[in-house]
Design an enzyme around this catalytic site. Sequence first.
Site, PDB file in Angstrom:
ATOM      1  N   HIS A 103      48.811  52.726  26.235  1.00  0.00           N
ATOM      2  CA  HIS A 103      49.098  52.382  24.845  1.00  0.00           C
ATOM      3  C   HIS A 103      50.601  52.402  24.615  1.00  0.00           C
ATOM      4  O   HIS A 103      51.305  53.296  25.119  1.00  0.00           O
ATOM      5  CB  HIS A 103      48.418  53.364  23.898  1.00  0.00           C
ATOM      6  N   HIS A 156      45.897  55.370  32.176  1.00  0.00           N
ATOM      7  CA  HIS A 156      44.756  56.284  32.163  1.00  0.00           C
ATOM      8  C   HIS A 156      43.442  55.514  32.111  1.00  0.00           C
ATOM      9  O   HIS A 156      43.410  54.319  31.785  1.00  0.00           O
ATOM     10  CB  HIS A 156      44.835  57.229  30.954  1.00  0.00           C
ATOM     11  N   ARG A 171      45.193  46.623  28.463  1.00  0.00           N
ATOM     12  CA  ARG A 171      44.284  46.738  29.607  1.00  0.00           C
ATOM     13  C   ARG A 171      44.954  46.079  30.802  1.00  0.00           C
ATOM     14  O   ARG A 171      45.358  44.918  30.740  1.00  0.00           O
ATOM     15  CB  ARG A 171      42.958  46.047  29.272  1.00  0.00           C
ATOM     16  N   GLU A 230      46.917  60.245  22.203  1.00  0.00           N
ATOM     17  CA  GLU A 230      45.542  60.706  22.074  1.00  0.00           C
ATOM     18  C   GLU A 230      45.289  61.939  22.931  1.00  0.00           C
ATOM     19  O   GLU A 230      46.115  62.311  23.775  1.00  0.00           O
ATOM     20  CB  GLU A 230      44.560  59.597  22.461  1.00  0.00           C
TER      21      GLU A 230
END
Length: 320
Positions: free
Chosen positions: A101, A176, A196, A118
Amino acid sequence: MYPLKFNPILKERLWGGTKLRDVLNKSIENDITGESWELSTVKGDVSVVSNGDLAGTSLQELINTKTDDLLGKSVAERFGTEFPILIKFIDAKQDLSIQLHPNDELAKKRHNSFGKTEMWYVMDADQDAELIVGFNKDVAKEEYAASIKNDTLLDLLNYEKVKEGDTFFINTGKIHAIGAGVLLAEIQQTSDVTYRVFDFNRKDKNGNLRELHTEQALDAIDYTKKDDFKVAYNTQSNAVNTMVDCPYFKTNFIELTDNIKQDVINRDSFTIYMCVGGSATVKNEFGEADLVKGETILVPALSKSIEIISSGAKLLEVTI
């Protein structure tokens, strides 16, 4: 402004499974549900209250009309009427795509969005289940780009075997993926911006490869090997144990063998409880709500105290 529960927003995913139904008792009829969005104001996916007099009211409507009472004045000053975090449960029957991200600056510039920092709390994991977190060595940008071209990215990644209770902090830029067999609670900045970079060459139900964000990711990745992702935290019973304290959210672990009561008059933030084990009743001065494993409660910021009645709950407590 009693403790609020919301209808879960369930998401079918190519990699989803049945644990949200079988372990967390979500009302699901298919076998590919990957996500339950518990608290969201993402456009098109806004949570709706399910309990009490406010049932049927959207979270965004409550924020718009009761901003300071719900969010807290300091939170409202930072984020206006945007709910700053997104709360999910995620079930990965298959490996998720490898992704990352962008940070706030890049996300604002490209997408007019927050970045996405996150954290994950593992609730259930099959034997030998893994997460991918970061690289296994320092990687040059050119080496990474070549690995994408040559289909050798997996050789550069760091794999972590996981079990219940393991917690990971995923800052922006860190590559990740959630591995097959993992059920987890996710707390993140409100953002749906994901780059992605590899999807195991899978095709969706229509036979199409999913979109990759190869070029966008190049300037967003942190290419250095870091060991800053595994979260060590205390598990003292009937106490508030700090897990993550970052600019975007604060998360504590609470395991109860007895009732506790907290004075939160100076918190100036809403409080979220995600139940990751057992059951509890959460009370403020305006009412109460029951909470079982796989459910989430939002306690409004105007609360002066919060009492949790339980003899066996495990909770994640989230504030700003």
